[in-house]
Structure formats: structure tokens, C-alpha cells
Scaffold this active site. Structure first.
Site, PDB file in Angstrom:
ATOM      1  N   SER A  50       0.635  -1.250  -0.160  1.00  5.91           N
ATOM      2  CA  SER A  50      -0.153   0.054  -0.004  1.00  5.91           C
ATOM      3  C   SER A  50       0.870   1.129   0.107  1.00  5.91           C
ATOM      4  O   SER A  50       2.086   1.259   0.269  1.00  5.91           O
ATOM      5  CB  SER A  50      -1.010  -0.011   1.204  1.00  5.91           C
ATOM      6  OG  SER A  50      -1.644  -1.037   1.298  1.00  5.91           O
TER       7      SER A  50
HETATM    8  N1  SAH Z   1      -0.020  -5.530   4.226  1.00  5.64           N
HETATM    9  C1  SAH Z   1       0.650  -5.433   3.139  1.00  5.64           C
HETATM   10  C2  SAH Z   1      -0.369  -5.430   1.747  1.00  5.64           C
HETATM   11  C3  SAH Z   1      -0.452  -6.613   1.067  1.00  5.64           C
HETATM   12  S1  SAH Z   1      -1.582  -6.936  -0.327  1.00  5.64           S
HETATM   13  C4  SAH Z   1       1.664  -4.305   2.759  1.00  5.64           C
HETATM   14  O1  SAH Z   1       1.261  -3.166   3.173  1.00  5.64           O
HETATM   15  O2  SAH Z   1       2.376  -4.310   2.174  1.00  5.64           O
HETATM   16  C5  SAH Z   1      -2.807  -7.757   0.498  1.00  5.64           C
HETATM   17  C6  SAH Z   1      -2.193  -9.380   0.607  1.00  5.64           C
HETATM   18  O3  SAH Z   1      -3.506 -10.106   1.248  1.00  5.64           O
HETATM   19  C7  SAH Z   1      -1.638  -9.767  -0.373  1.00  5.64           C
HETATM   20  O4  SAH Z   1      -0.432 -10.360  -0.035  1.00  5.64           O
HETATM   21  C8  SAH Z   1      -2.425 -11.293  -0.511  1.00  5.64           C
HETATM   22  O5  SAH Z   1      -1.911 -12.350  -1.074  1.00  5.64           O
HETATM   23  C9  SAH Z   1      -3.143 -11.313   0.728  1.00  5.64           C
HETATM   24  N2  SAH Z   1      -4.387 -11.972   0.913  1.00  5.64           N
HETATM   25  C10 SAH Z   1      -5.646 -11.924   0.238  1.00  5.64           C
HETATM   26  N3  SAH Z   1      -6.480 -12.945   0.617  1.00  5.64           N
HETATM   27  C11 SAH Z   1      -6.047 -13.225   1.757  1.00  5.64           C
HETATM   28  C12 SAH Z   1      -6.424 -14.398   2.384  1.00  5.64           C
HETATM   29  N4  SAH Z   1      -7.894 -14.867   2.383  1.00  5.64           N
HETATM   30  N5  SAH Z   1      -5.849 -14.719   3.509  1.00  5.64           N
HETATM   31  C13 SAH Z   1      -4.617 -14.378   3.653  1.00  5.64           C
HETATM   32  N6  SAH Z   1      -4.054 -13.237   2.836  1.00  5.64           N
HETATM   33  C14 SAH Z   1      -4.652 -12.663   1.868  1.00  5.64           C
END
Ligand code: SAH
Length: 205
Positions: A50
Site C-alpha cells: 500500500s
Molecule cells: N499489508 C501489505 C499489503 C499486502 S496486499 C502491505 O502493506 O504491504 C494484500 C495481501 O493480502 C496480499 O499479499 C494477498 O496475498 C493477501 N491475501 C488476500 N487474500 C487473503 C486471505 N484470504 N488470507 C490471507 N491473505 C490474503
């Protein structure tokens, strides 16, 4: 960090923690251009980190004071995990994509952070019940609705921040729990990658 202050980030602990966590260390080398730009950056596997403001804002609304047990759904590359680990007592973070979960854990360990973090690999759309209840829950992917299991795993006085809406656009909701009642408010508009899993877009939707 001046840009964060200008855009309404007031929590001094959030700003101080973001100043010391090296964001570039969480971004794969191939994507390390303009890393403090006000936009998401790819981290591989179709996922993104993000933009700094959104990370700061989501954290600020959780109002962490240092004593909390926190759940993060969507570890990604672990940058937000590191921030939560600095600001709370303990963090459980769950990531669906095994490779990302591993990279995130390595990123935190390499920086000597994350002693208070439990890394879980799997579907976190229904939370991680074995470590519940949580004082705060942060969901980093957009859900069609707020999953009931996340509400169930929120302790009294707890705060949950989650993007809810369509696959493309969501509103960021802050849900606070009283003794037995929940209060929901929309605190921003946002655009996150979809929340997969049984309580996310892989359910009936
Ligand atoms: N917190 C991170 C954002 C990552 S983007 C940052 O700021 O860098 C969102 C993430 O959620 C992705 O890595 C994706 O693989 C994960 N995601 C999506 N659905 C999910 C689920 N059901 N359980 C766990 N992770 C999930």
C-alpha cells in the site's frame, strides 16, 4: 514524513515508527523506484504494498498504545507487519501466498524485528481463531462484506479496520466493539487487491 502530516496523520507514534522502518528493504529490488511515492507498488505474485499514507492511516485508526494483541490479514511483504510489531505488544499475521509469507518473515528477521510476531500461512479471511481474541484487526485486502468470524474474534473494546466493497473499489470501514454491540463507520475510500478465501471473494460471490 511531512507529506503524511499534511495529509492528516496525527499519531506521533505511527509517524515515529514509519521513520525508523526501512520501507525499501521490504520491496523486491526490481520494483525499488519511487518507493515513497503516493501510490501502491507491486511486490510480485500480483500483489502490492500500500502507499505510505494508507498504511499510516489504517494504523492510526486502530489507536494502538503498545499493549495490544493484533491480527493482520494479508502480510504481503511484511512492511505493515513491522509497523504493527513496533506499535503493539504482539502481532499474528496471516498470508495466503506461501512465497510472500516466507519473504515477509525473512524481511523482518533480517532487520532484527518481529520477535513479537507469529507468521501464519493460509486463508485468513476467517481470521486466526486459535490466537483470538484480538484488540485490533487489520485487513489489507478488499472484502465483499465484513466476515463474521473476524467480528467474533474481536475482543471487547476492539477495533477492526477493513476495506469493504467491490473487487475494484472499496470503502475503508472502522468497526469498534463495545461489550456486545458493534459500531461501524466509513473512514475513507480505498482500492485494495481482493480478499481471497472462504470468507472473501472465493465464497458465494
Ligand atoms: N499489508 C501489505 C499489503 C499486502 S496486499 C502491505 O502493506 O504491504 C494484500 C495481501 O493480502 C496480499 O499479499 C494477498 O496475498 C493477501 N491475501 C488476500 N487474500 C487473503 C486471505 N484470504 N488470507 C490471507 N491473505 C490474503
Amino acid at each position: 514524513m511531512a507529506v503524511l502530516r499534511r495529509r492528516g496523520i496525527r499519531d506521533a507514534r505511527v509517524i515515529a515508527a514509519m521513520e525508523v522502518i526501512p520501507r525499501e528493504q521490504f520491496i523486491p529490488e526490481a520494483f525499488r523506484t519511487d518507493i515513497y511515492g503516493d501510490h501502491p507498488i507491486p511486490i510480485g505474485f500480483g500483489q502490492t504494498i500500500s502507499q505510505p499514507w494508507m498504511t499510516a492511516f489504517m494504523t492510526q485508526v486502530l489507536e494502538l498504545r503498545g499493549s495490544e494483541h493484533v491480527l493482520e490479514v494479508g502480510t504481503g511483504c511484511g512492511y505493515h507487519t513491522a509497523l504493527l510489531a513496533q506499535l503493539a505488544k504482539s502481532v499474528v499475521t496471516v498470508e495466503l501466498i506461501t512465497e510472500l509469507a516466507e519473504v515477509a518473515e525473512q524481511n523482518l528477521r533480517r532487520l532484527g524485528m518481529g520477535q513479537n510476531v507469529i507468521f501464519v500461512c493460509g486463508d485468513g479471511s476467517g481470521g486466526v481463531p486459535q490466537y483470538a481474541p484480538y484488540d485490533a484487526i487489520l485487513v489489507a485486502a478488499g472484502a465483499p462484506e465484513t466476515p463474521q468470524p473476524l467480528l467474533d474474534q474481536l475482543g471487547p473494546g476492539g477495533r477492526l479496520v477493513i476495506p469493504v466493497g467491490s473487487m475494484e473499489d472499496q470503502e475503508l470501514r472502522l468497526i469498534t466493539r463495545g461489550e456486545s454491540t458493534f459500531h461501524s463507520e466509513t473512514v475513507s475510500l480505498c482500492r485494495f487487491v481482493p480478499l481471497r478465501g472462504s470468507e472473501g471473494w472465493d465464497s458465494k460471490h
